[in-house]
Motif scaffolding. Structure first.
Motif, PDB file in Angstrom:
ATOM      1  N   SER A 275       0.867  -1.180   0.000  1.00 36.97           N
ATOM      2  CA  SER A 275       0.000   0.000   0.000  1.00 36.97           C
ATOM      3  C   SER A 275       0.898   1.224   0.000  1.00 36.97           C
ATOM      4  O   SER A 275       2.058   1.156   0.400  1.00 36.97           O
ATOM      5  N   ASP A 276       0.354   2.318  -0.439  1.00 36.24           N
ATOM      6  CA  ASP A 276       1.122   3.555  -0.521  1.00 36.24           C
ATOM      7  C   ASP A 276       1.282   4.146   0.883  1.00 36.24           C
ATOM      8  O   ASP A 276       0.278   4.465   1.541  1.00 36.24           O
ATOM      9  N   PRO A 277       2.517   4.281   1.355  1.00 40.64           N
ATOM     10  CA  PRO A 277       2.725   4.805   2.716  1.00 40.64           C
ATOM     11  C   PRO A 277       2.194   6.213   2.922  1.00 40.64           C
ATOM     12  O   PRO A 277       2.005   6.641   4.051  1.00 40.64           O
ATOM     13  N   ARG A 278       1.907   6.929   1.843  1.00 41.55           N
ATOM     14  CA  ARG A 278       1.355   8.288   1.967  1.00 41.55           C
ATOM     15  C   ARG A 278      -0.151   8.279   2.168  1.00 41.55           C
ATOM     16  O   ARG A 278      -0.730   9.292   2.539  1.00 41.55           O
ATOM     17  N   ASP A 279      -0.788   7.123   1.928  1.00 41.42           N
ATOM     18  CA  ASP A 279      -2.239   7.021   2.090  1.00 41.42           C
ATOM     19  C   ASP A 279      -2.618   6.984   3.565  1.00 41.42           C
ATOM     20  O   ASP A 279      -1.821   6.557   4.411  1.00 41.42           O
ATOM     21  N   PRO A 280      -3.841   7.385   3.893  1.00 41.20           N
ATOM     22  CA  PRO A 280      -4.305   7.271   5.286  1.00 41.20           C
ATOM     23  C   PRO A 280      -4.350   5.793   5.697  1.00 41.20           C
ATOM     24  O   PRO A 280      -4.553   4.913   4.853  1.00 41.20           O
ATOM     25  N   ILE A 281      -4.201   5.549   6.962  1.00 40.85           N
ATOM     26  CA  ILE A 281      -4.111   4.179   7.467  1.00 40.85           C
ATOM     27  C   ILE A 281      -5.314   3.338   7.075  1.00 40.85           C
ATOM     28  O   ILE A 281      -5.171   2.164   6.721  1.00 40.85           O
ATOM     29  N   GLU A 282      -6.518   3.922   7.101  1.00 41.41           N
ATOM     30  CA  GLU A 282      -7.699   3.135   6.752  1.00 41.41           C
ATOM     31  C   GLU A 282      -7.660   2.684   5.292  1.00 41.41           C
ATOM     32  O   GLU A 282      -8.063   1.564   4.967  1.00 41.41           O
ATOM     33  N   SER A 283      -7.114   3.510   4.412  1.00 42.99           N
ATOM     34  CA  SER A 283      -6.971   3.132   3.000  1.00 42.99           C
ATOM     35  C   SER A 283      -5.908   2.053   2.831  1.00 42.99           C
ATOM     36  O   SER A 283      -6.073   1.116   2.045  1.00 42.99           O
ATOM     37  N   ARG A 284      -4.825   2.200   3.578  1.00 42.71           N
ATOM     38  CA  ARG A 284      -3.750   1.197   3.500  1.00 42.71           C
ATOM     39  C   ARG A 284      -4.254  -0.165   3.969  1.00 42.71           C
ATOM     40  O   ARG A 284      -3.987  -1.191   3.344  1.00 42.71           O
ATOM     41  N   LEU A 285      -5.000  -0.185   5.069  1.00 41.27           N
ATOM     42  CA  LEU A 285      -5.520  -1.461   5.577  1.00 41.27           C
ATOM     43  C   LEU A 285      -6.560  -2.050   4.632  1.00 41.27           C
ATOM     44  O   LEU A 285      -6.614  -3.272   4.441  1.00 41.27           O
TER      45      LEU A 285
ATOM     46  N   VAL B  20      -4.886 -20.097   7.873  1.00 34.91           N
ATOM     47  CA  VAL B  20      -4.101 -18.875   7.696  1.00 34.91           C
ATOM     48  C   VAL B  20      -3.184 -18.738   8.911  1.00 34.91           C
ATOM     49  O   VAL B  20      -3.640 -18.854  10.049  1.00 34.91           O
ATOM     50  N   ALA B  21      -1.906 -18.507   8.658  1.00 39.20           N
ATOM     51  CA  ALA B  21      -0.942 -18.269   9.731  1.00 39.20           C
ATOM     52  C   ALA B  21      -0.502 -16.810   9.656  1.00 39.20           C
ATOM     53  O   ALA B  21      -0.223 -16.290   8.575  1.00 39.20           O
ATOM     54  N   VAL B  22      -0.453 -16.166  10.811  1.00 38.93           N
ATOM     55  CA  VAL B  22      -0.190 -14.735  10.895  1.00 38.93           C
ATOM     56  C   VAL B  22       0.883 -14.492  11.946  1.00 38.93           C
ATOM     57  O   VAL B  22       0.939 -15.195  12.963  1.00 38.93           O
ATOM     58  N   GLU B  23       1.701 -13.469  11.702  1.00 37.31           N
ATOM     59  CA  GLU B  23       2.723 -13.119  12.684  1.00 37.31           C
ATOM     60  C   GLU B  23       2.079 -12.522  13.928  1.00 37.31           C
ATOM     61  O   GLU B  23       1.237 -11.637  13.851  1.00 37.31           O
ATOM     62  N   ARG B  24       2.476 -13.038  15.079  1.00 36.77           N
ATOM     63  CA  ARG B  24       2.020 -12.491  16.357  1.00 36.77           C
ATOM     64  C   ARG B  24       3.088 -11.524  16.847  1.00 36.77           C
ATOM     65  O   ARG B  24       4.243 -11.904  17.005  1.00 36.77           O
ATOM     66  N   VAL B  25       2.688 -10.300  17.061  1.00 36.55           N
ATOM     67  CA  VAL B  25       3.629  -9.314  17.576  1.00 36.55           C
ATOM     68  C   VAL B  25       3.798  -9.604  19.051  1.00 36.55           C
ATOM     69  O   VAL B  25       2.836  -9.571  19.816  1.00 36.55           O
ATOM     70  N   PHE B  26       5.011  -9.928  19.450  1.00 43.39           N
ATOM     71  CA  PHE B  26       5.261 -10.308  20.832  1.00 43.39           C
ATOM     72  C   PHE B  26       5.940  -9.164  21.575  1.00 43.39           C
ATOM     73  O   PHE B  26       5.468  -8.713  22.582  1.00 43.39           O
ATOM     74  N   ALA B  27       7.045  -8.685  21.064  1.00 46.07           N
ATOM     75  CA  ALA B  27       7.747  -7.549  21.670  1.00 46.07           C
ATOM     76  C   ALA B  27       8.749  -7.029  20.659  1.00 46.07           C
ATOM     77  O   ALA B  27       9.422  -7.801  20.002  1.00 46.07           O
ATOM     78  N   GLN B  28       8.790  -5.743  20.518  1.00 45.63           N
ATOM     79  CA  GLN B  28       9.767  -5.102  19.650  1.00 45.63           C
ATOM     80  C   GLN B  28      10.092  -3.739  20.224  1.00 45.63           C
ATOM     81  O   GLN B  28       9.313  -3.175  20.976  1.00 45.63           O
ATOM     82  N   GLN B  29      11.228  -3.233  19.814  1.00 44.77           N
ATOM     83  CA  GLN B  29      11.652  -1.927  20.297  1.00 44.77           C
ATOM     84  C   GLN B  29      10.955  -0.799  19.531  1.00 44.77           C
ATOM     85  O   GLN B  29      10.648   0.233  20.089  1.00 44.77           O
ATOM     86  N   ASN B  30      10.727  -0.982  18.243  1.00 41.70           N
ATOM     87  CA  ASN B  30      10.214   0.071  17.374  1.00 41.70           C
ATOM     88  C   ASN B  30       8.686   0.078  17.385  1.00 41.70           C
ATOM     89  O   ASN B  30       8.047  -0.764  16.777  1.00 41.70           O
TER      90      ASN B  30
ATOM     91  N   MET C 165       3.107  -1.388  15.612  1.00 44.94           N
ATOM     92  CA  MET C 165       1.745  -0.987  15.268  1.00 44.94           C
ATOM     93  C   MET C 165       1.379  -1.427  13.850  1.00 44.94           C
ATOM     94  O   MET C 165       0.298  -1.961  13.621  1.00 44.94           O
ATOM     95  N   GLY C 166       2.283  -1.206  12.905  1.00 47.00           N
ATOM     96  CA  GLY C 166       2.008  -1.593  11.530  1.00 47.00           C
ATOM     97  C   GLY C 166       1.817  -3.092  11.384  1.00 47.00           C
ATOM     98  O   GLY C 166       0.883  -3.558  10.717  1.00 47.00           O
ATOM     99  N   THR C 167       2.672  -3.861  12.040  1.00 46.11           N
ATOM    100  CA  THR C 167       2.563  -5.320  11.987  1.00 46.11           C
ATOM    101  C   THR C 167       1.282  -5.789  12.663  1.00 46.11           C
ATOM    102  O   THR C 167       0.573  -6.653  12.147  1.00 46.11           O
ATOM    103  N   ALA C 168       0.967  -5.210  13.803  1.00 45.21           N
ATOM    104  CA  ALA C 168      -0.252  -5.600  14.522  1.00 45.21           C
ATOM    105  C   ALA C 168      -1.499  -5.271  13.704  1.00 45.21           C
ATOM    106  O   ALA C 168      -2.438  -6.073  13.644  1.00 45.21           O
ATOM    107  N   GLN C 169      -1.515  -4.110  13.067  1.00 42.44           N
ATOM    108  CA  GLN C 169      -2.675  -3.738  12.257  1.00 42.44           C
ATOM    109  C   GLN C 169      -2.828  -4.669  11.056  1.00 42.44           C
ATOM    110  O   GLN C 169      -3.932  -5.149  10.769  1.00 42.44           O
ATOM    111  N   ALA C 170      -1.732  -4.957  10.356  1.00 46.80           N
ATOM    112  CA  ALA C 170      -1.795  -5.863   9.203  1.00 46.80           C
ATOM    113  C   ALA C 170      -2.179  -7.273   9.644  1.00 46.80           C
ATOM    114  O   ALA C 170      -2.968  -7.950   8.963  1.00 46.80           O
ATOM    115  N   SER C 171      -1.675  -7.715  10.788  1.00 43.83           N
ATOM    116  CA  SER C 171      -2.037  -9.034  11.315  1.00 43.83           C
ATOM    117  C   SER C 171      -3.524  -9.095  11.642  1.00 43.83           C
ATOM    118  O   SER C 171      -4.199 -10.090  11.355  1.00 43.83           O
TER     119      SER C 171
END
Length: 166
Positions: free
Chosen positions: A20-30, A49-59, A64-70
């Motif tokens: 998705s275009d990173p310049r688009d609003p988040i709702e459009s990207r999702l 379907v297997a999805v990445e589980r966000v467990f812990a990250q520094q960034n 947030m991006g990974t959690a939203q896409a998941s």
């Protein structure tokens, strides 16, 4: 997407990355991600379907991006009545390379070797998705639940979920 035989040998079915275009609003990207996932699920008809589980990250931005896409991937799986499973990056790395702290290049190389590909899948996100699919196929069952003993990361996640439920 991969097909995995009972002997754990695997075959590539499909790989791709929805951008998705990173310049688009988040709702459009999702919405773009959801549409892309729906198209792939409708075309290939996976059983889980297997999805990445966000467990812990520094960034926090990456988390947030990974959690939203998941979340979108889990929603689309639910719309299709597909069981879904989540796995942490450490679980995936351990399943694919035997080492939970493996770097991206090690995971990519093993994905190519396991799937008997002439080259590493590109972009890196494609190799990550294939690694996730292989991890689930090797660690999970057709209903989407993990089988066998829990890894330390799975135990920590289960404990955290129990505490959250009170």
């Amino acid at each position: 997407m991969v097909d995995v035989a009972p002997d754990r040998s695997a075959t590539l079915v499909h790989v791709g990355v929805v951008r998705s275009d990173p310049r688009d609003p988040i709702e459009s990207r999702l919405a773009t991600i959801a549409a892309g996932l729906r198209a792939v699920l409708d075309e290939h008809r996976p059983s889980v379907v297997a999805v990445e589980r966000v467990f812990a990250q520094q960034n926090m931005h990456t988390v947030m991006g990974t959690a939203q896409a998941s979340g979108v991937a889990l929603l689309v799986a639910g719309e299709r009545g597909l069981p879904a499973a989540t796995h942490t990056p450490t679980e995936v790395k351990a399943a694919i390379t035997g080492y939970g702290a493996a770097d991206k290049r090690q995971v990519q190389a093993m994905v190519a070797r396991i799937l008997r590909l002439d080259e590493v899948p590109r972009p890196a996100d494609a190799a990550d998705a294939l690694a996730l699919a292989l991890c689930h196929a090797w660690r999970g069952d057709a209903a989407g639940a993990a089988s066998g003993p829990l890894t330390p990361a799975q135990r920590a996640w289960a404990d955290a979920e129990r505490l959250a439920r009170g």
